[in-house]
Design a protein around this motif. Structure first.
Motif, mmCIF file in Angstrom:
data_model
loop_
_atom_site.group_PDB
_atom_site.id
_atom_site.type_symbol
_atom_site.label_atom_id
_atom_site.label_comp_id
_atom_site.label_asym_id
_atom_site.label_seq_id
_atom_site.Cartn_x
_atom_site.Cartn_y
_atom_site.Cartn_z
ATOM 1 N N ASP A 1 0.827 -1.210 0.000
ATOM 2 C CA ASP A 1 0.000 0.000 0.000
ATOM 3 C C ASP A 1 0.863 1.262 0.000
ATOM 4 O O ASP A 1 0.583 2.212 -0.725
ATOM 5 C CB ASP A 1 -0.939 0.019 1.211
ATOM 6 N N ALA A 2 1.916 1.273 0.816
ATOM 7 C CA ALA A 2 2.785 2.444 0.916
ATOM 8 C C ALA A 2 3.837 2.472 -0.184
ATOM 9 O O ALA A 2 4.506 3.494 -0.368
ATOM 10 C CB ALA A 2 3.471 2.478 2.280
ATOM 11 N N GLN A 3 4.003 1.352 -0.874
ATOM 12 C CA GLN A 3 5.050 1.212 -1.896
ATOM 13 C C GLN A 3 6.411 1.594 -1.302
ATOM 14 O O GLN A 3 7.182 2.367 -1.880
ATOM 15 C CB GLN A 3 4.741 2.070 -3.125
ATOM 16 N N ALA A 4 6.690 1.021 -0.112
ATOM 17 C CA ALA A 4 7.923 1.343 0.607
ATOM 18 C C ALA A 4 8.285 0.189 1.531
ATOM 19 O O ALA A 4 7.454 -0.661 1.865
ATOM 20 C CB ALA A 4 7.724 2.610 1.428
ATOM 21 N N TRP A 5 9.555 0.184 1.948
ATOM 22 C CA TRP A 5 10.036 -0.785 2.932
ATOM 23 C C TRP A 5 9.731 -0.221 4.311
ATOM 24 O O TRP A 5 10.194 0.866 4.662
ATOM 25 C CB TRP A 5 11.536 -1.038 2.755
ATOM 26 N N VAL A 6 8.952 -0.952 5.110
ATOM 27 C CA VAL A 6 8.463 -0.461 6.394
ATOM 28 C C VAL A 6 8.856 -1.435 7.505
ATOM 29 O O VAL A 6 8.718 -2.648 7.356
ATOM 30 C CB VAL A 6 6.922 -0.282 6.346
ATOM 31 N N TYR A 7 9.317 -0.865 8.625
ATOM 32 C CA TYR A 7 9.633 -1.652 9.821
ATOM 33 C C TYR A 7 8.320 -1.854 10.575
ATOM 34 O O TYR A 7 7.743 -0.901 11.100
ATOM 35 C CB TYR A 7 10.661 -0.894 10.658
ATOM 36 N N ARG A 8 7.822 -3.072 10.624
ATOM 37 C CA ARG A 8 6.513 -3.352 11.202
ATOM 38 C C ARG A 8 6.398 -2.938 12.661
ATOM 39 O O ARG A 8 5.327 -2.546 13.119
ATOM 40 C CB ARG A 8 6.168 -4.843 11.085
ATOM 41 N N ARG A 9 7.471 -3.004 13.413
ATOM 42 C CA ARG A 9 7.411 -2.696 14.843
ATOM 43 C C ARG A 9 7.102 -1.223 15.091
ATOM 44 O O ARG A 9 6.338 -0.886 15.986
ATOM 45 C CB ARG A 9 8.730 -3.070 15.514
ATOM 46 N N THR A 10 7.706 -0.337 14.296
ATOM 47 C CA THR A 10 7.538 1.104 14.528
ATOM 48 C C THR A 10 6.818 1.809 13.391
ATOM 49 O O THR A 10 6.580 3.007 13.480
ATOM 50 C CB THR A 10 8.915 1.768 14.710
ATOM 51 N N LYS A 11 6.529 1.086 12.319
ATOM 52 C CA LYS A 11 5.920 1.642 11.099
ATOM 53 C C LYS A 11 6.848 2.647 10.412
ATOM 54 O O LYS A 11 6.412 3.476 9.635
ATOM 55 C CB LYS A 11 4.564 2.322 11.400
ATOM 56 N N ALA A 12 8.132 2.581 10.709
ATOM 57 C CA ALA A 12 9.109 3.500 10.112
ATOM 58 C C ALA A 12 9.441 3.068 8.687
ATOM 59 O O ALA A 12 9.543 1.882 8.388
ATOM 60 C CB ALA A 12 10.375 3.544 10.955
ATOM 61 N N ASN A 13 9.631 4.050 7.844
ATOM 62 C CA ASN A 13 9.979 3.844 6.438
ATOM 63 C C ASN A 13 11.508 3.817 6.320
ATOM 64 O O ASN A 13 12.179 4.714 6.849
ATOM 65 C CB ASN A 13 9.371 4.997 5.631
ATOM 66 N N LEU A 14 12.059 2.828 5.626
ATOM 67 C CA LEU A 14 13.517 2.675 5.488
ATOM 68 C C LEU A 14 14.178 3.949 4.975
ATOM 69 O O LEU A 14 15.160 4.423 5.553
ATOM 70 C CB LEU A 14 13.838 1.505 4.547
ATOM 71 N N ILE A 15 13.651 4.515 3.907
ATOM 72 C CA ILE A 15 14.263 5.700 3.297
ATOM 73 C C ILE A 15 14.222 6.879 4.268
ATOM 74 O O ILE A 15 15.217 7.592 4.441
ATOM 75 C CB ILE A 15 13.539 6.056 1.968
ATOM 76 N N GLU A 16 13.081 7.070 4.934
ATOM 77 C CA GLU A 16 12.953 8.183 5.877
ATOM 78 C C GLU A 16 13.881 8.015 7.080
ATOM 79 O O GLU A 16 14.448 8.996 7.569
ATOM 80 C CB GLU A 16 11.498 8.317 6.332
ATOM 81 N N VAL A 17 14.030 6.788 7.551
ATOM 82 C CA VAL A 17 14.943 6.534 8.675
ATOM 83 C C VAL A 17 16.369 6.895 8.276
ATOM 84 O O VAL A 17 17.078 7.598 9.004
ATOM 85 C CB VAL A 17 14.861 5.060 9.144
ATOM 86 N N LEU A 18 16.792 6.415 7.108
ATOM 87 C CA LEU A 18 18.153 6.719 6.647
ATOM 88 C C LEU A 18 18.358 8.221 6.449
ATOM 89 O O LEU A 18 19.384 8.771 6.858
ATOM 90 C CB LEU A 18 18.448 5.976 5.344
ATOM 91 N N GLU A 19 17.402 8.892 5.829
ATOM 92 C CA GLU A 19 17.535 10.338 5.615
ATOM 93 C C GLU A 19 17.679 11.083 6.939
ATOM 94 O O GLU A 19 18.563 11.928 7.096
ATOM 95 C CB GLU A 19 16.312 10.874 4.852
ATOM 96 N N SER A 20 16.828 10.748 7.886
ATOM 97 C CA SER A 20 16.843 11.418 9.186
ATOM 98 C C SER A 20 18.146 11.158 9.946
ATOM 99 O O SER A 20 18.763 12.085 10.470
ATOM 100 C CB SER A 20 15.645 10.933 10.006
ATOM 101 N N GLU A 21 18.553 9.894 9.994
ATOM 102 C CA GLU A 21 19.757 9.554 10.755
ATOM 103 C C GLU A 21 21.014 10.132 10.109
ATOM 104 O O GLU A 21 21.908 10.632 10.812
ATOM 105 C CB GLU A 21 19.880 8.037 10.899
ATOM 106 N N LEU A 22 21.101 10.067 8.787
ATOM 107 C CA LEU A 22 22.293 10.605 8.123
ATOM 108 C C LEU A 22 22.384 12.111 8.287
ATOM 109 O O LEU A 22 23.470 12.662 8.495
ATOM 110 C CB LEU A 22 22.312 10.208 6.645
ATOM 111 N N GLU A 23 21.251 12.799 8.210
ATOM 112 C CA GLU A 23 21.265 14.249 8.428
ATOM 113 C C GLU A 23 21.719 14.560 9.848
ATOM 114 O O GLU A 23 22.516 15.465 10.079
ATOM 115 C CB GLU A 23 19.881 14.844 8.173
ATOM 116 N N HIS A 24 21.221 13.790 10.805
ATOM 117 C CA HIS A 24 21.616 13.984 12.214
ATOM 118 C C HIS A 24 23.108 13.716 12.402
ATOM 119 O O HIS A 24 23.791 14.487 13.070
ATOM 120 C CB HIS A 24 20.785 13.051 13.102
ATOM 121 N N LEU A 25 23.616 12.639 11.822
ATOM 122 C CA LEU A 25 25.028 12.280 12.011
ATOM 123 C C LEU A 25 25.974 13.197 11.242
ATOM 124 O O LEU A 25 27.007 13.608 11.780
ATOM 125 C CB LEU A 25 25.278 10.833 11.550
ATOM 126 N N CYS A 26 25.627 13.494 9.996
ATOM 127 C CA CYS A 26 26.553 14.194 9.105
ATOM 128 C C CYS A 26 26.330 15.699 9.052
ATOM 129 O O CYS A 26 27.178 16.435 8.534
ATOM 130 C CB CYS A 26 26.464 13.621 7.692
#
Length: 192
Positions: free
Chosen positions: A160-185
């Motif tokens: 439905d979302a056409q995305a890779w989703v972590y079922r436990r938190t409903k987090a989207n793979l791409i959004e998680v990476l974008e957020s974490e990389l921006e925070h780290l870098c």
């Protein structure tokens, strides 16, 4: 038959005799006997230790509240993609990430920034900031990610979302990476 404490006293007496400096006229105690005394003493001490108690703190990175509806969502096995489609989706996602992360690496100033793709594993090294690892898990139809920020995650394809989703938190793979990389870098990145 002697009680365990009586055996221990006898053991200590024998050990103290063995450790005393022998006089020139007496015969010395063989080293093998000394070793057997020390092994027996060590075994006795281990047997007398209280049992190991469970750790006082949780090893989870964040508290789990399974009563509040958190935790993995139930799997709808009808929604699992076929293996061929899974490979197309996962390979496409990982190769797109590889390309965009290589471009991102050219734009950020991070020592030891390195990206590698081999054996279907994408590894992003950020020097002292940590390492990301992404790989396919075909039997589960998942992409697994190890993150220096959020730890391990398993992403399922959400039709439905056409995305890779972590079922436990409903987090989207791409959004998680974008957020974490921006925070780290310290620099935003668009991976979609």
């Amino acid at each position: 038959m002697a009680s365990p404490s009586a055996k221990f006293v006898l053991l200590l007496r024998g050990l103290s005799r063995a450790l005393k400096t022998p006089s020139p006229s007496s015969s010395s105690i063989p080293r093998s006997r000394l070793r057997s005394y020390s092994h027996v003493l060590e075994a006795w001490n281990c047997a007398r230790r209280p049992p190991i108690s469970p750790p006082a703190r949780s090893l989870c990175s964040r508290p789990l509240n399974l009563d509040g509806g958190e935790g993995p969502a139930p799997i709808d096995y009808r929604s699992l993609v076929h293996e061929d489609e899974f490979h197309k989706l996962a390979d496409s996602t990982i190769l797109d990430l590889l390309e965009k992360l290589e471009e991102y690496g050219d734009s950020v100033d991070i020592d030891d920034f390195d990206i590698d793709y081999g054996n279907q594993v994408l590894t992003l090294k950020l020097g002292s900031l940590g390492t990301y690892v992404l790989n396919k898990q075909t039997p589960n139809r998942q992409i697994w990610m190890s993150s220096p920020v959020s730890g391990p995650s398993r992403f399922d394809w959400d039709q439905d979302a056409q995305a890779w989703v972590y079922r436990r938190t409903k987090a989207n793979l791409i959004e998680v990476l974008e957020s974490e990389l921006e925070h780290l870098c310290g620099q935003s990145i668009n991976l979609s």
